[in-house]
Write an enzyme that holds these catalytic residues in place. Structure first.
Site, short mmCIF file in Angstrom:
data_model
loop_
_atom_site.label_atom_id
_atom_site.label_comp_id
_atom_site.label_asym_id
_atom_site.label_seq_id
_atom_site.Cartn_x
_atom_site.Cartn_y
_atom_site.Cartn_z
CB CYS A 80 -1.09 0.03 1.43
SG CYS A 80 -1.69 -0.93 1.59
NE ARG A 140 4.83 1.49 -1.04
CZ ARG A 140 5.54 1.50 0.08
NH1 ARG A 140 7.32 2.65 0.78
NH2 ARG A 140 5.67 1.17 0.84
CD1 TRP A 194 -0.53 -6.04 -3.29
CD2 TRP A 194 -0.54 -7.07 -1.27
NE1 TRP A 194 -0.29 -6.83 -3.45
CE2 TRP A 194 -0.23 -7.80 -2.11
CE3 TRP A 194 -1.43 -7.31 -0.47
CZ2 TRP A 194 0.07 -8.92 -1.83
CZ3 TRP A 194 -0.44 -8.69 0.50
CH2 TRP A 194 -0.20 -9.38 -0.50
CG ASN A 234 0.20 2.36 3.52
OD1 ASN A 234 -0.45 2.31 3.13
ND2 ASN A 234 1.77 2.65 3.34
N GLY A 235 -0.67 -1.22 6.19
CA GLY A 235 -0.05 -1.67 7.47
C GLY A 235 -1.38 -2.83 8.27
CD GLU A 277 17.44 -12.64 -8.87
OE1 GLU A 277 16.77 -13.91 -7.92
OE2 GLU A 277 16.94 -11.22 -8.99
CE LYS A 322 13.52 -10.96 -10.54
NZ LYS A 322 14.66 -11.03 -9.94
CD GLU A 338 9.91 -11.44 -9.05
OE1 GLU A 338 9.84 -10.37 -8.35
OE2 GLU A 338 10.99 -10.74 -9.62
CG HIS A 389 18.97 -36.44 -5.33
ND1 HIS A 389 19.71 -37.75 -4.68
CD2 HIS A 389 20.46 -35.89 -5.54
CE1 HIS A 389 20.79 -38.23 -4.98
NE2 HIS A 389 21.33 -36.72 -4.72
CE LYS A 398 11.65 -2.62 -5.85
NZ LYS A 398 12.33 -3.91 -6.75
C1 AGP Z 1 12.24 -9.81 -6.14
O1 AGP Z 1 12.43 -9.95 -7.48
C2 AGP Z 1 11.21 -9.83 -5.78
N1 AGP Z 1 10.01 -8.84 -5.86
C3 AGP Z 1 11.46 -9.81 -4.13
O2 AGP Z 1 11.45 -11.86 -3.98
C4 AGP Z 1 11.67 -9.56 -3.23
O3 AGP Z 1 13.32 -9.82 -3.49
C5 AGP Z 1 11.24 -9.63 -1.43
O4 AGP Z 1 10.14 -9.00 -1.83
C6 AGP Z 1 12.34 -8.46 -1.09
O5 AGP Z 1 12.99 -7.30 -0.87
P1 AGP Z 1 13.57 -6.73 -0.13
O6 AGP Z 1 15.03 -7.39 -0.76
O7 AGP Z 1 12.59 -5.84 -0.53
O8 AGP Z 1 13.35 -7.18 1.64
#
Ligand code: AGP
Length: 614
Positions: free
Chosen positions: A2, A27, A74, A100-101, A487, A491, A494, A510, A609
C-alpha cells in the site's frame, strides 16, 4: 504494497495527490482512492484497479481543495473492490483515514464497536480504526483529534502508517507510524506526506522520516512531531533527499525493469568504486568501522533476507566461508523470526533488503537484537526502516529500483557482499595477496563485461521468442552459480507467470530429473569454473532424456555450444564475480518472455515492491 500520499498547503491538492499515487504504483496495489477536505466535508473517490481508472472516474467531479490524502491499496482484509479501497470514513463522517499495515486485533475492536452501535460497510481493518478514532473523539470530553488518534492507537495491536483528516479540525492532517514507513516533506507554506519519498521529490528536498510511534500534526504553516504514547513533543531530524525526478522516469526505455537491467554497469561500479582505495586497492567499509572488532570476533554470521535478497545472501555465504573462513548460515527471515533460532551475543546477523521495509526481515532483526547479536544491514533505500534499525550497515547505492522484479539491486547486493568477504578475508589474513588483487581486478572489469552482454540483447529476445509459450522451466547451477539459477527462475516466474524451479544441479537426480522430457526447457548456468566438468555431466543427463537446454556459457566454449540448444554467452571472469555476469542474460530472458506474453512487466500481478506485511 500500500502507498500513502498527503498534501496540505495553498495549491490544488488533487493533481499532487494523483501524481503521487502514480509514483507509488511501483509498490504494487489493486485499488486506489483519494479524499479531499472541503467545507468540513470529506470528498472521497475510490476505485478498484489502476490509478488511471481512479483518474478517469474523477473526471467530471469537483476535485478542488487544498488538503487531501490518497492511497493505493494492496488487499489484505477483504477483496480488492471499490468499497474496501481506502480512504475509509468513520460512521458519522468525522474521520477520514488511509492506512498501511495490519491491525491484528481488528476483529475484537470491531466487535466492541458493534456493541457500542457502530456499523461497518467494508471488510477492512482500516474502517475499524476510523471508527475507533471517532468513538474516542465522541466519548472524550472536548478532546482534540490528535488525542483521539493517540487514544485509539494505544488500543491497537499491529502495524500502521496512518494519515487522518478530521471534519471538525479541517485545517490539519495527522499522521502516525508503527512498523510501516511514513515521511513528511517540508515545503514553503506546504507539507507533503508519503509512505516513501518518491511522491514528493519534485516539490521538496527536505524530509523527516517518522520513527516508530511518532505522530505528526501538520497544518499549512506548521509541523509538530510528537510521541504517540505520551504526546511529548520531539525534535524532527530533517534529512536531505538525494533522489532526483529523472531517476523516477523510464528515460526512453519501454519498462523500468529494462532500464534497470541496462543501468547495471553503472550501479555495480557505484557499489564498489568509492569503497576500494584506488592506490592500495584495499576495501574500505566506513559504515562497519565502529563495529569491526565485533565482526572480527564473531563465531558465525547469520544472513537473513527474503526473495532475491536471499539469493544474494547465498552468494554471500559462499564468498565469506571460502575467503574469510567464518561459518555462515543463510535464513529466510520469515522462518527465522518464528522458529526459535539459537542466537548468541557473539553472533553477527546480517539483514539484506532492497527496500529496507520487508516486514519479515524487520521482525527477524528485532528478534536478533533482543538476543544481543550485532545486527548489520545491507539496504538500497536510504533512510529505510532496516537501515535505521540495524546497528551498522552498508548501502548498495543502486539508485531507486521501480520494477517489482529486482535486478540492479541484486547485483549491487552481490557486489557489496563480495567487498565484505574480501575485507574480512584481509583482516583475518585468510586470503593471499595474489588472490585478493586478482579478484579486485576482475571486479573492476565487471561493468565493461556487462556492457558487452547487454549489446547482445536482440539475440536474447530471439531465444525468448522460441520459449515464450512454455509453461514450465527448470534452472540449474552449481557453486556460485547455483543462487544465480534460483534467481533466474524467480525472475521468470514473477514477471511471466511461467512456473520455473531453480535447483542445485547436483540435486537433479534426486527428483527434478523426472520432469525432463522434450517439452521442458532447462536453463543451465554453465560458465567456466571449478564445477564445470560436473555441470557438463548434468547437461549430458538432460540431453539423454531429450530435454531442451539453454545454457549460459563462457565465450569461446565451443564444446558446450555444440552440445546445447541455445546459448547465452558471457565473457570469462573470475568465478567469484561471475554471478554478476551470469545473471544478466537471465534477467533479459525473463524480461523478453514477459513482454512477449503481454504481461505487466513492472507491476506483475499480486506482487508488491515492498512487502510491508507478513
Ligand atoms: C524480487 O524480484 C522480488 N520481487 C522479491 O522476491 C524481493 O526480493 C523480496 O520481497 C525481498 O525484498 P527486499 O529486498 O526489499 O527485502
Amino acid at each position: 504494497m500500500c502507498g500513502i500520499v498527503g498534501y496540505i498547503g495553498s495549491k490544488n491538492a488533487y493533481p499532487i495527490l494523483l501524481k503521487g499515487l502514480k509514483r507509488l504504483e511501483y509498490r504494487g496495489y489493486d485499488s486506489a482512492g483519494i479524499a479531499l477536505s472541503r467545507d468540513k466535508q470529506p470528498i472521497v473517490h475510490k476505485k478498484k484497479g489502476k490509478v488511471s481508472e481512479l483518474e478517469n472516474y474523477c473526471t467530471g467531479f469537483d476535485v478542488s481543495g487544498n488538503i487531501g490524502i490518497a492511497h493505493t491499496r494492496w488487499a489484505t482484509h477483504g477483496e480488492p473492490n471499490d468499497i474496501n479501497a481506502h480512504p475509509h470514513v468513520s460512521m458519522n463522517g468525522t474521520f477520514t483515514i488511509i492506512h498501511n499495515g495490519i491491525i491484528e486485533n481488528y476483529e475484537k475492536l470491531r466487535n466492541d464497536l458493534k456493541e457500542k452501535g457502530y456499523t461497518f460497510y467494508s471488510e477492512t481493518d482500516t474502517e475499524v480504526l476510523a471508527n475507533l478514532i471517532e468513538y474516542m473523539y465522541s466519548e472524550g470530553k472536548h478532546i482534540t483529534a490528535e488525542l483521539a488518534v493517540r487514544m485509539a492507537l494505544s488500543r491497537v495491536v499491529g502495524a500502521y502508517g496512518l494519515a487522518v483528516m478530521c471534519s471538525e479540525e479541517p485545517d490539519k492532517l495527522i499522521a502516525a507510524r508503527k512498523s510501516s514507513p511514513l515521511a513528511v516533506g517540508i515545503g514553503e507554506g506546504e507539507y507533503f506526506l508519503a509512505s516513501d519519498a518518491t511522491p514528493m521529490v519534485e516539490y521538496t528536498k527536505n524530509v523527516v522520516y517518522l520513527d516508530d510511534r511518532n505522530l505528526a500534526i501538520i497544518s499549512k504553516n506548521s509541523f509538530t512531531l510528537k510521541s504517540v504514547d505520551d504526546g511529548e513533543e520531539l525534535t524532527p531530524e530533517i534529512q536531505k533527499l538525494e533522489l532526483s525526478v529523472g531517476e523516477l522516469e523510464k528515460n526512453g526505455y519501454d519498462h523500468f525493469m529494462l532500464k534497470e537491467i541496462f543501468e547495471q554497469p553503472k550501479t555495480i561500479s557505484d557499489s564498489f568504486k568509492g569503497r576500494i582505495n584506488p592506490e592500495t586497492r584495499e576495501v574500505v567499509l566506513g559504515g562497519l568501522n565502529e563495529v569491526m572488532p565485533r565482526i572480527l570476533d564473531a563465531k558465525r554470521i547469520v544472513i537473513i533476507a527474503c526473495g532475491t535478497s536471499w539469493h544474494a545472501a547465498l552468494i554471500g555465504e559462499y564468498l565469506i566461508e571460502e575467503y574469510a573462513q567464518v561459518p555462515v548460515e543463510v535464513e529466510y527471515a520469515s522462518e527465522y523470526r518464528y522458529r526459535k533460532p539459537i542466537i548468541q551475543e557473539d553472533d553477527v546477523v546480517l539483514a539484506i533488503s532492497q527496500s529496507g521495509e520487508t516486514a519479515d526481515t524487520i521482525a527477524a532483526i528485532s528478534l536478533a537484537k533482543k538476543k544481543g547479536a550485532l545486527v548489520l544491514g545491507i539496504c538500497n533505500v536510504v533512510g529505510s526502516s532496516i537501515a535505521r534499525e540495524t546497528h551498522a550497515g552498508i548501502y548498495t547505492h543502486a539508485g531507486v529500483e521501480i520494477g517489482v522484479a529486482s535486478t540492479k539491486a541484486f547485483t549491487a547486493q552481490v557486489t557489496v557482499l563480495t567487498l565484505v568477504a574480501l575485507r574480512l578475508a584481509r583482516r583475518h589474513k585468510t586470503i593471499s595477496d595474489e588472490r585478493y588483487y586478482s579478484i579486485i581486478e576482475d571486479l573492476y572489469n565487471i561493468p565493461e563485461k556487462i556492457k558487452s552482454i547487454l549489446v547482445g540483447h536482440p539475440r536474447i529476445k530471439e531465444i525468448a521468442e522460441r520459449y515464450k509459450d512454455n509453461i514450465n522451466a527448470l534452472y540449474l547451477g552449481r557453486g556460485y552459480l547455483f543462487p544465480v539459477a534460483l534467481e533466474g527462475a524467480l525472475k521468470l516466474k514473477e514477471i511471466s507467470y511461467i512456473h520455473a524451479e531453480g535447483y542445485a544441479a547436483g540435486e537433479m537426480k534426486h527428483g527434478p530429473i523426472a520432469l525432463i522430457d522434450s517439452n521442458l526447457p532447462v536453463v543451465v548456468v554453465a560458465a567456466k569454473d571449478r564445477y564445470y566438468e560436473k555441470i557438463v555431466s548434468n547437461i549430458q543427463e538432460v540431453k539423454a532424456r531429450k530435454g531442451n537446454i539453454i545454457a549460459v556459457i563462457t565465450e569461446g566454449d565451443n564444446a558446450l555450444r555444440k552440445m546445447v540448444d541455445d546459448i547465452f554467452e558471457i565473457p570469462y571472469s573470475d568465478p567469484v564475480v561471475t554471478p554478476l555476469l551470469a545473471i544478466i542474460p537471465l534477467q533479459l530472458f525473463a524480461y523478453y518472455i514477459s513482454v512477449l506474453r503481454g504481461c505487466d512487466v513492472d507491476q506483475p500481478r499480486n506482487l508488491a515492491k515492498s512487502v510491508t506485511v507478513e
